[in-house]
Design a protein around this motif. Structure first.
Motif, PDB file in Angstrom:
ATOM      1  N   ASP A  97      -1.089 -19.431  69.291  1.00 58.03           N
ATOM      2  CA  ASP A  97      -1.790 -18.770  68.184  1.00 58.03           C
ATOM      3  C   ASP A  97      -2.818 -19.711  67.548  1.00 58.03           C
ATOM      4  O   ASP A  97      -3.920 -19.290  67.193  1.00 58.03           O
ATOM      5  CB  ASP A  97      -0.811 -18.235  67.142  1.00 58.03           C
ATOM      6  CG  ASP A  97       0.034 -19.327  66.536  1.00 58.03           C
ATOM      7  OD1 ASP A  97       0.276 -20.329  67.231  1.00 58.03           O
ATOM      8  OD2 ASP A  97       0.452 -19.187  65.373  1.00 58.03           O
TER       9      ASP A  97
ATOM     10  N   LEU B  25       0.129 -22.767  57.129  1.00 58.36           N
ATOM     11  CA  LEU B  25       0.172 -21.693  58.130  1.00 58.36           C
ATOM     12  C   LEU B  25       0.419 -22.261  59.521  1.00 58.36           C
ATOM     13  O   LEU B  25       1.210 -21.732  60.295  1.00 58.36           O
ATOM     14  CB  LEU B  25      -1.148 -20.916  58.127  1.00 58.36           C
ATOM     15  CG  LEU B  25      -1.446 -20.086  56.890  1.00 58.36           C
ATOM     16  CD1 LEU B  25      -2.821 -19.467  56.994  1.00 58.36           C
ATOM     17  CD2 LEU B  25      -0.400 -18.998  56.741  1.00 58.36           C
ATOM     18  N   ARG B  28       3.934 -23.374  59.988  1.00 56.38           N
ATOM     19  CA  ARG B  28       4.845 -22.242  60.112  1.00 56.38           C
ATOM     20  C   ARG B  28       4.525 -21.389  61.341  1.00 56.38           C
ATOM     21  O   ARG B  28       5.062 -20.303  61.492  1.00 56.38           O
ATOM     22  CB  ARG B  28       4.758 -21.352  58.867  1.00 56.38           C
ATOM     23  CG  ARG B  28       5.263 -21.955  57.573  1.00 56.38           C
ATOM     24  CD  ARG B  28       6.754 -22.223  57.553  1.00 56.38           C
ATOM     25  NE  ARG B  28       7.591 -21.161  58.101  1.00 56.38           N
ATOM     26  CZ  ARG B  28       8.043 -20.125  57.417  1.00 56.38           C
ATOM     27  NH1 ARG B  28       7.755 -20.006  56.172  1.00 56.38           N
ATOM     28  NH2 ARG B  28       8.819 -19.233  57.989  1.00 56.38           N
ATOM     29  N   MET B  30       1.815 -19.722  62.091  1.00 54.54           N
ATOM     30  CA  MET B  30       1.223 -18.453  61.655  1.00 54.54           C
ATOM     31  C   MET B  30      -0.292 -18.549  61.597  1.00 54.54           C
ATOM     32  O   MET B  30      -0.913 -17.940  60.716  1.00 54.54           O
ATOM     33  CB  MET B  30       1.729 -18.099  60.257  1.00 54.54           C
ATOM     34  CG  MET B  30       3.188 -17.833  60.209  1.00 54.54           C
ATOM     35  SD  MET B  30       3.715 -17.560  58.530  1.00 54.54           S
ATOM     36  CE  MET B  30       5.407 -17.116  58.801  1.00 54.54           C
ATOM     37  N   ILE B  33      -2.347 -15.405  61.097  1.00 50.27           N
ATOM     38  CA  ILE B  33      -2.231 -14.677  59.823  1.00 50.27           C
ATOM     39  C   ILE B  33      -3.434 -14.988  58.934  1.00 50.27           C
ATOM     40  O   ILE B  33      -3.960 -14.112  58.238  1.00 50.27           O
ATOM     41  CB  ILE B  33      -0.914 -15.066  59.103  1.00 50.27           C
ATOM     42  CG1 ILE B  33       0.255 -14.263  59.646  1.00 50.27           C
ATOM     43  CG2 ILE B  33      -1.022 -14.824  57.613  1.00 50.27           C
ATOM     44  CD1 ILE B  33       0.431 -12.909  59.021  1.00 50.27           C
ATOM     45  N   ALA B  72       0.262  -9.796  55.006  1.00 44.38           N
ATOM     46  CA  ALA B  72       1.361 -10.678  55.405  1.00 44.38           C
ATOM     47  C   ALA B  72       2.673  -9.907  55.438  1.00 44.38           C
ATOM     48  O   ALA B  72       3.499 -10.074  56.345  1.00 44.38           O
ATOM     49  CB  ALA B  72       1.460 -11.852  54.441  1.00 44.38           C
ATOM     50  N   GLN B  76       4.995  -9.035  58.754  1.00 41.00           N
ATOM     51  CA  GLN B  76       6.369  -9.526  58.771  1.00 41.00           C
ATOM     52  C   GLN B  76       7.354  -8.366  58.987  1.00 41.00           C
ATOM     53  O   GLN B  76       8.293  -8.456  59.780  1.00 41.00           O
ATOM     54  CB  GLN B  76       6.650 -10.233  57.442  1.00 41.00           C
ATOM     55  CG  GLN B  76       8.032 -10.807  57.299  1.00 41.00           C
ATOM     56  CD  GLN B  76       8.257 -11.939  58.273  1.00 41.00           C
ATOM     57  OE1 GLN B  76       7.310 -12.635  58.629  1.00 41.00           O
ATOM     58  NE2 GLN B  76       9.490 -12.099  58.734  1.00 41.00           N
ATOM     59  N   ALA B  85       5.298 -10.723  67.243  1.00 42.57           N
ATOM     60  CA  ALA B  85       4.555 -11.235  66.085  1.00 42.57           C
ATOM     61  C   ALA B  85       3.045 -11.055  66.241  1.00 42.57           C
ATOM     62  O   ALA B  85       2.370 -10.573  65.328  1.00 42.57           O
ATOM     63  CB  ALA B  85       4.891 -12.704  65.864  1.00 42.57           C
TER      64      ALA B  85
END
Lengths: 289, 282
Positions: A97, B25, B28, B30, B33, B72, B76, B85
């Motif tokens: 990602d 981010l 984590r 993410m 995101i 977010a 989730q 995800a």
């Protein structure tokens, strides 16, 4: 009433747009299954953004505005972006990602820089930029639709030819490599098809929303299907349906952009699947994880 | 402060704010995101505009923060409902963005929103928008907004340093030990949304997306602790702002674009350096 519907569908302009969006939805639907199963749902988003520097460079190199040249440039930079993501993931501790987000933003930033550079050249102008960013399905013409049709045909042939291999690649990539499958080639083929469909899709849905064509149909289809083959059929159907409903709505209501409406229909189909699919839907006894 | 200097400082402040929240981010896992939120805040801005008929001010921040948090939250939620995800993020942000575009075109006579401006911004105009107080110029408002935001972010990190360190290092342990994981997470998401909308207004969303991930990822390649990630990424962001400005003035091209490319070049440099060093050792 019937007369009105008939005259609606008899309009050749509407026919082309309708045919184009439905075919695009269908092809995107088929490819989205493999993209989602290979955990590459967001690859479409990255490639759409990465196309911009390719388009600008091909304009800088050849100095003319031609759709095939732009597509060629976009194809090269899209494939380069796909390759760079692999390189970053393989050679560092950064995850997929992060690699996607890095490549997306840097390529798009480069595209923006080139674009503003072109705009201040004597013969450069920004015609077509907002079409690139937000898409314009209503401007689809016969040659665009022919291109989509060719792409759909190629996708169908490739999926039929490589169905078994891609199936193994999706569900057990380690096994696929261990029995000596050309994993890299299969992966490249999938990426190349995604690049082509994304770049064609940009013209309709725009750079941000084209990603949805490659995610939502497969996610919806997953709730209704038990096998890969049925998932592909359903996903193609959902993509096609969203294209049809979106185009008809935007033509009937007028002055509404087709791309976003198609995406919203896709989202509605997904929401209904999430809630109502027998056995898997949340309201039909499906379990939360 | 001269015009050029203000642009560089505004770019650097944007970069520092983005890279500080982006580090969280990234840790984590993410990263995307941030990309999603920086697109969906557009919906918040449009709704705020339709409600209040203003393009700036408090409503815009409230609208964008609510939509950012919703992004977010939906991503989730879908993930908890067994959606992968990345696909959950993809479907959430494209849907909200499509809604935003639809609203803009439906109310096009009421929304004077230049989409090109919103998406790739024009940092060159930021120093010209100043605040005045009893006839005295207080300087560019962007400087005030971004400095306030940076202090807020640093304050949150300072107050929650223990929790954030545990959550980024070992989320499973943080959960078992009863830390307010969710609350900290949504606080960070609020900061991401605030940063996205502030920067959105000032420099355009592309620089936000880039600065949220590229400097933190570069820092992540060489840092040994989360503090080092924060420190290095802020540093890289500042260098990217400086280098990007120079590059843009040579080419006479988009400043935000050039700052993004410069951040990318720093990443490419550190990345190849790491590989070269590893090859030398072997």
């Amino acid at each position: 009433m019937i007369e009105a519907i008939y005259s609606f569908f008899a309009d050749p302009n509407i026919q082309w747009v309708l045919f184009g969006t439905m075919l695009l939805g269908l092809t995107g639907g088929v490819l989205s299954v493999f993209a989602v199963l290979r955990q590459q749902s967001l690859l479409g988003d990255v490639i759409a953004h990465a196309a911009l520097p390719g388009i600008c460079l091909s304009y800088l190199l050849f100095g003319i505005k031609s759709v095939p040249l732009f597509l060629g440039g976009a194809l090269v930079s899209g494939l380069l972006a796909g390759w760079l993501i692999q390189v970053i993931v393989r050679h560092s501790k950064l995850r997929q990602d992060a690699a996607l987000a890095i490549v997306l933003s840097v390529f798009f930033g480069l595209g923006l820089m080139l674009l503003t550079y072109i705009q201040q050249l004597p013969n450069g102008n920004q015609a077509g930029l907002s079409r690139f960013l937000f898409g314009q399905a209503a401007s689809l013409i016969a040659s665009d639709v022919r291109l989509i049709a060719i792409c759909a045909l190629v996708t169908a042939v490739v999926v039929i030819l490589f169905f078994e291999q891609w199936k193994t690649l999706c569900f057990d990539p380690i096994f696929a490599a261990s029995i000596g499958m050309p994993v890299k080639m299969l992966h490249f083929l999938l990426t190349a098809l995604i690049v082509v469909i994304v770049i064609i899709g940009i013209q309709i849905a725009g750079v941000v929303l084209v990603a949805a064509l490659l995610i939502t149909p497969a996610m919806s289809a997953r709730y209704w299907s038990q096998s890969l083959a049925s998932m592909i059929w359903l996903s193609a159907l959902f993509g096609c349906l969203a294209g049809l409903l979106g185009t008809v709505t935007s033509v009937v209501l007028g002055d509404i952009p087709t791309g976003p409406v198609i995406i919203l229909y896709g989202a509605i189909i997904f929401l209904l699947s999430l809630l109502l699919a027998p056995g898997k839907g949340l309201l039909m006894g499906g379990r939360r994880s | 402060m001269s015009y050029e200097l203000s642009i560089i400082v505004i770019g650097a402040l944007t970069g520092v704010c983005c890279s500080l929240v982006g580090s969280y981010l990234l840790a984590r896992k993410m990263a995307m995101i941030g990309d999603a939120i920086s697109h969906t805040v557009l919906l918040g801005i449009v709704i705020a505009f339709l409600v209040s008929s203003q393009m700036s001010g408090i409503w815009m921040y409230i609208g964008a923060t609510v939509v950012g948090l919703a992004t977010a939250y939906f991503a989730q939620l879908l993930h908890e409902w067994k959606v992968k995800a990345d696909a959950a993020i993809g479907v959430t942000f494209t849907t909200l963005f499509a809604l935003a575009i639809l609203l803009i075109t439906l109310f096009t006579e009421r929304v004077h929103l230049d989409l090109d401006h919103v998406l790739y911004g024009e940092i060159a105009f930021a120093p010209l928008r100043t605040w005045e107080w009893f006839g005295h110029s207080l300087g560019p408002q962007a400087l005030w907004i971004l400095s306030g935001l940076m202090l807020l972010i640093i304050g949150c990190y300072a107050l929650l340093s223990k929790q954030i360190r545990t959550i980024t290092f070992d989320p499973a342990f943080a959960q078992v030990s009863g830390m307010p994981l969710r609350r900290v997470h949504y606080l960070m998401m609020t900061l991401v949304s605030l940063t996205a909308v502030a920067a959105f207004d000032i420099v355009g969303s592309i620089l936000v997306v880039a600065m949220l991930v590229v400097p933190p990822a570069t820092a992540y390649l060489m840092a040994r602790s989360f503090q080092q990630v924060l420190l290095y990424s802020a540093l890289f962001a500042i260098v990217a702002a400086l280098g990007g400005y120079a590059m843009a003035s040579v080419l006479n091209a988009s400043i935000a674009g050039a700052m993004t490319v410069c951040a990318g070049l720093i990443f490419a440099f550190i990345f190849s350096l790491k590989i070269a060093l590893r090859k030398l050792k072997v």
